[in-house]
Design an enzyme around this catalytic site. Structure first.
Site, PDB file in Angstrom:
ATOM      1  N   LEU A  62      -7.226   1.936   3.308  1.00  0.00           N
ATOM      2  CA  LEU A  62      -6.644   3.224   2.916  1.00  0.00           C
ATOM      3  C   LEU A  62      -6.440   3.312   1.405  1.00  0.00           C
ATOM      4  CD1 LEU A  62      -3.976   3.844   5.722  1.00  0.00           C
ATOM      5  CD2 LEU A  62      -6.214   4.928   5.463  1.00  0.00           C
TER       6      LEU A  62
ATOM      7  N   GLN B  40       0.815  -1.219   0.000  1.00  0.00           N
ATOM      8  CA  GLN B  40       0.000   0.000   0.000  1.00  0.00           C
ATOM      9  C   GLN B  40       0.848   1.268   0.000  1.00  0.00           C
ATOM     10  OE1 GLN B  40      -2.560  -1.327   3.506  1.00  0.00           O
ATOM     11  NE2 GLN B  40      -3.991  -0.147   2.266  1.00  0.00           N
TER      12      GLN B  40
ATOM     13  N   HIS C 186      -6.922  -8.971   6.975  1.00  0.00           N
ATOM     14  CA  HIS C 186      -7.050  -7.970   5.910  1.00  0.00           C
ATOM     15  C   HIS C 186      -5.665  -7.582   5.377  1.00  0.00           C
ATOM     16  CE1 HIS C 186      -8.857  -4.109   4.222  1.00  0.00           C
ATOM     17  NE2 HIS C 186      -7.572  -3.871   4.181  1.00  0.00           N
ATOM     18  N   GLU C 187      -4.735  -7.326   6.304  1.00  0.00           N
ATOM     19  CA  GLU C 187      -3.385  -6.908   5.890  1.00  0.00           C
ATOM     20  C   GLU C 187      -2.630  -8.067   5.245  1.00  0.00           C
ATOM     21  OE1 GLU C 187      -3.020  -3.846   5.837  1.00  0.00           O
ATOM     22  OE2 GLU C 187      -4.649  -3.366   7.201  1.00  0.00           O
TER      23      GLU C 187
HETATM   24 NI    NI Z   1      -6.280  -2.506   3.186  1.00  0.00          NI
END
Ligand code: NI
Length: 170
Positions: free
Chosen positions: A91, A51, A132-133
């Site tokens: 994000l 990310q 999730h990560e």
């Molecule tokens: Ni995410």
């Protein structure tokens, strides 16, 4: 090292499978600190390296807004049969939220930022954020795991992000 910038959907960086980290040098430590700073700056409770543009197996999280946790080369070694649905956001997908069903509890193994083995049993929000990560490291986004109806409901928002991305990256 400059401040890290968030990589937004639909960047292909978010779709790559990230590589294991093998060298625990000062550069990595500096990068981890920048990731923790970025997570707080952007008001996230988790942030994975892809990310911020690096396809390496590393993420940071702070699900209980206490202290930041760092996970390197993480593995999920057990998942509970019990699953729970909970709203997620990301994000890299600003403004998009949807419910995702995931195992309620997991057991994980990873390396700390010093390269030491960590084993944890995670529940509730910590288990959710970890999963999730972890998905980010395999090129999976939470929108891949939502219902057909929710996919339909967020369609126009995704299109908007795609347009924005194409404008920025022309
Ligand atoms: Ni995410």
């Amino acid at each position: 090292m400059e401040d890290l910038k968030i990589v937004y959907y639909p960047s292909p960086i978010l779709r790559n499978k990230s590589k294991n980290i093998e060298t625990f040098n000062d550069k990595l430590q500096e990068f981890i600190d920048k990731m923790i700073d970025a997570m707080y700056k952007y008001d996230g409770i988790g942030l994975a390296a892809p990310q911020v543009g690096e396809n390496i197996r590393l993420f940071v999280m702070d699900p209980n807004e206490g202290e930041p946790f760092v996970y390197i080369n993480p593995e999920i070694i057990w998942m509970s049969e019990e699953k729970v649905k909970y709203e997620e956001g990301c994000l890299s997908l600003p403004g998009i939220y949807a419910k995702v069903e995931r195992p309620a509890e997991i057991k994980i193994k990873a390396l700390s930022r010093e390269g030491e083995v960590i084993e944890q049993h995670l529940k509730e929000l910590a288990a959710r954020v970890f999963q999730h990560e972890y998905d980010h490291l395999n090129g999976i986004l939470f929108i891949d795991r939502i219902s057909q109806l929710d996919k339909f409901l967020i369609k126009s928002k995704l299109k908007k992000l795609e347009k924005e991305y194409n404008k920025q990256n022309r």
